[in-house]
Scaffold this active site. Structure first.
Site, short mmCIF file in Angstrom:
data_model
loop_
_atom_site.label_atom_id
_atom_site.label_comp_id
_atom_site.label_asym_id
_atom_site.label_seq_id
_atom_site.Cartn_x
_atom_site.Cartn_y
_atom_site.Cartn_z
N TYR A 439 66.31 -24.73 14.51
CA TYR A 439 66.74 -23.34 14.23
C TYR A 439 67.62 -22.77 15.35
O TYR A 439 67.82 -23.40 16.35
CB TYR A 439 65.59 -22.42 13.85
CG TYR A 439 64.42 -22.21 14.78
CD1 TYR A 439 64.43 -22.54 16.12
CD2 TYR A 439 63.25 -21.63 14.28
CE1 TYR A 439 63.34 -22.30 16.94
CE2 TYR A 439 62.15 -21.39 15.09
CZ TYR A 439 62.21 -21.73 16.42
OH TYR A 439 61.14 -21.49 17.21
N GLU A 440 68.15 -21.60 15.06
CA GLU A 440 69.13 -20.96 15.96
C GLU A 440 70.41 -21.79 16.07
O GLU A 440 71.02 -21.86 17.14
CB GLU A 440 68.54 -20.78 17.36
CG GLU A 440 68.06 -19.41 17.69
CD GLU A 440 68.70 -18.36 16.86
OE1 GLU A 440 69.94 -18.24 16.92
OE2 GLU A 440 67.99 -17.67 16.12
N GLY A 441 70.81 -22.43 14.99
CA GLY A 441 71.94 -23.35 15.03
C GLY A 441 71.41 -24.71 15.45
O GLY A 441 70.89 -24.86 16.56
N GLN A 446 75.18 -26.87 18.04
CA GLN A 446 75.33 -26.50 19.46
C GLN A 446 76.34 -27.42 20.14
O GLN A 446 77.16 -27.00 20.96
CB GLN A 446 73.99 -26.59 20.20
CG GLN A 446 72.88 -25.75 19.65
CD GLN A 446 73.19 -24.28 19.64
OE1 GLN A 446 73.81 -23.76 20.56
NE2 GLN A 446 72.79 -23.59 18.60
#
Ligand SMILES: Cc1cc2nc3c(=O)[nH]c(=O)nc-3n(C[C@H](O)[C@H](O)[C@H](O)COP(=O)(O)OP(=O)(O)OC[C@H]3O[C@@H](n4cnc5c(N)ncnc54)[C@H](O)[C@@H]3O)c2cc1C
Length: 599
Positions: A439-441, A446
């Site tokens: 999650y969070e990209g 990233q």
């Protein structure tokens, strides 16, 4: 079963000795940010994490969440811990005093955040998301919204979420369909369904403030047509009290591999009143405040879990008796030696220690530089700090969460078959850690962010600037015999980093797929080099302390031994990543599509 002890000595080493927080923050004119203040946070934070939070971790995993008539019930002990957290003022630590905060810079909360994750990662998500949502509102909201919502979010009375993902729109947010219809009074009616929303509903707070990405009717397609809206669970009246329901409901919660106590919700918004945050069609830019905040937070999740996994592994390795040491019996009064005598077990433990302690410096360095990018009176230094933060953020998020997978897996391995059994509790750490690279990209995204946007987006300048900083650190230790070897092996990789960046850049001019093909290995390479920089800074402190004989010699000697393990046994992994990154896109993309289909 292990228990958590906050690593206070190492926190002190990192913040006081390696990163020199006190002098740094004083140079920003913040004389209130003293050594004693930081010590108070460490001591009290440790007490909270060890005695209030850690006891809820196992219960949360075993018990999970209740879901009754559309309402989520948190596991036993969660509400009590949350109330205590708010009563003790922890939720207000870094918020602006204008909204009831204590105004401490983010760097001062890093150690506490790490402790909360180690204490109970799933529990920490409730307050962590609220902090990120409040920071986004503070940065981009209008005065009326801030006055109405921020004081209660800062106090912890209300919580926050981030609602981006839809079933057909995960990484590619340009596909999202949630609608926002403008109303005559300037508000909007938001309609759509979001999935995977962390803490989308729960019983810890009396209202939940959702930050929702949606499209207005005239919005252009893709990411250029996304706006950000504040949508409360309950409408808030002029006096700020929550009133009528706002058409927001939780349809179901996901049954997950880990973080069982953190609700992952399907959220329905049905003509829910919402208010624009920032400008129309600029929602993604606003949301990036939240995402960058959250990316460092996810890196810290990896860090906190790694610390706990390392503690579990060393406890077990000292207790478990199996076999005899090859170099002579170490526990003659016992039927066998503890497994810590075996070199292969030491390899696992030292690898964990090197990744955990190196990761802490990397994480805290990034947090300190975020503060510098806002507070430093020297504008050029601010710019340099912002540049460093932009570069390090995808590394902290991805490299430290991949490291968490390795460190938690090693904890299971050190436990042998008992690690695979629920009773010892270490398998929970591996399950909880598994979401952090996603999650969070995702970590793949990233890596694209690092190589595509941060490196090539600046014509390679951002990488050159970090390489220069590392070379400056190496130069500071010229003539210090005890660190010469570390400087040499790190310096070699920094030179290789420059070449690798240029090679991929040249290849990418011919074929854009080269960036995607190299990105993950490039990020790993960069992560090892940046962690090497952190280890060099750490031994640069430890070596003179040993020479000065001021005490605590064991601690500093352990730093030098662990650094040697990092430089000789872990950093060489970077070379394999460089070779893989150079291998190019053709090998990945040449196999025709039918080879990826089941016959
Ligand atoms: C427990 C949990 C909590 C979550 N919490 C939240 C939350 O609070 N709020 C929220 O909005 N979302 C949340 N999410 C959603 C999460 O952020 C997404 O799952 C994640 O962004 C990936 O999207 P996806 O699952 O649709 O995967 P996809 O986007 O379908 O990706 C699948 C795979 O393809 C790769 N991929 C996709 N596109 C590309 C590309 N362009 N280039 C290279 N590779 C690509 C990805 O890296 C991945 O490996 C949560 C998810 C989970 C499981």
């Amino acid at each position: 079963m292990y228990s958590y002890r906050a690593p206070l000595r190492d926190f002190r080493f990192v913040v006081h000795e390696v990163l020199d927080f006190e002098d740094r923050y004083r140079s920003y004119g913040r004389d209130d940010l003293t050594h004693d203040l930081l010590e108070g946070i460490l001591e009290e934070g440790a007490r909270f994490a060890e005695t209030v939070l850690a006891p809820t971790n196992r219960i949360g995993d075993e018990h999970g969440l209740g879901f009754e008539n559309g309402n989520i019930v948190t596991p036993p002990g969660f509400r009590e811990a949350y109330l205590r957290y708010c009563e003790d003022g922890w939720s207000t630590m870094t918020a602006d005093p204008q909204w009831g905060g204590q105004g401490l810079p983010g760097g001062f909360s890093l150690a506490f955040s790490e402790m909360l994750v180690s204490g109970n990662m799933a529990w920490k998500m409730y307050s962590g998301l609220t902090e990120s949502a409040a920071a986004t509102l503070a940065a981009h909201g209008n005065d009326e919204l801030k006055q109405r919502y921020l004081p209660r979010m800062v106090s912890g009375e209300w919580s926050g979420t981030m609602c981006l993902t839809e079933s057909h729109s995960g990484t590619d947010l340009g596909l999202l369909r949630t609608k926002a219809e403008p109303q005559a009074d300037g508000s909007f009616l938001v309609t759509g369904t979001k999935i995977f929303i962390s803490c989308g509903d729960h019983d810890l707070t009396s209202n939940i403030v959702h930050l929702v990405l949606a499209r207005t009717p005239d919005a252009p397609p893709g990411t250029k047509g996304i706006s950000l809206f504040l949508v409360p669970k309950f409408k808030v009246d002029a006096k700020g009290a929550p009133g009528a329901a706002n058409g927001v409901s939780c349809g179901s919660i996901e049954h997950k591999m880990g973080i069982h106590a953190s609700p992952t919700c399907v959220m329905h918004f049905n003509d829910s009143a919402g208010w624009l945050i920032g400008k129309a069609n600029e929602g993604l830019a606003c949301m990036f405040t939240m995402m960058n905040h959250a990316r460092l937070g996810v890196g810290l999740q990896g860090q906190g879990l790694s610390e706990l996994a390392w503690q579990a592994a060393i406890s077990y390795a000292n207790e478990r008796l199996q076999g005899r040491s090859l170099s002579g019996v170490k526990a003659p009064d016992r039927p066998a030696d503890p497994i810590i005598v075996h070199p292969d077990v030491r390899r696992m433990l030292l690898t964990q220690k090197a990744l955990v302690e190196g990761g802490r410096v990397l994480c805290f360095l990034t947090g300190r530089e975020i503060d510098s990018s806002h507070l430093n009176p020297d504008l050029e230094e601010r710019r340099r700090s912002a540049e460093l933060v932009a570069f390090l953020t995808p590394i902290v998020k991805a490299f430290l969460t991949d490291a968490a997978m390795e460190v938690t897996s090693l904890a299971v391995q050190v436990h042998g078959g008992h690690g695979f059994i629920r009773e010892t509790g270490v398998e929970q750490l591996m399950r909880d850690a598994r979401i952090t690279p996603i999650y969070e990209g995702t970590n793949g995204i990233q890596a694209m962010d690092l190589l595509g946007r941060k490196v090539f987006g600046t014509g390679g300048k951002s990488q050159q600037a970090v390489a220069k900083r590392i070379r400056d650190t190496i130069a500071r230790f010229e003539g210090v015999a005890e660190v010469a070897h570390f400087c040499e092996v790190l310096g070699k990789r920094v030179d290789a980093w420059d070449k690798l960046t240029a090679q991929i850049g040249a290849a990418a001019l011919r074929n854009p797929d080269e960036v995607g093909a190299a990105a993950s290995d490039y990020l790993q390479f960069s992560g090892y080099v940046c962690m090497g920089w952190c280890w060099l800074a750490a031994v640069g402190v430890a070596v003179p302390k040993i020479a000065a004989g001021e005490g605590d010699e064991d601690f500093y000697r352990a730093k030098v031994v662990t650094a040697a393990h990092f430089f000789d046994r872990i950093l060489p992994r970077a070379d394999a990543h460089a070779a893989a990154a150079r291998a190019g896109a053709s090998g990945l993309m040449s196999l025709p599509a039918e080879h990826f289909q089941i016959a």
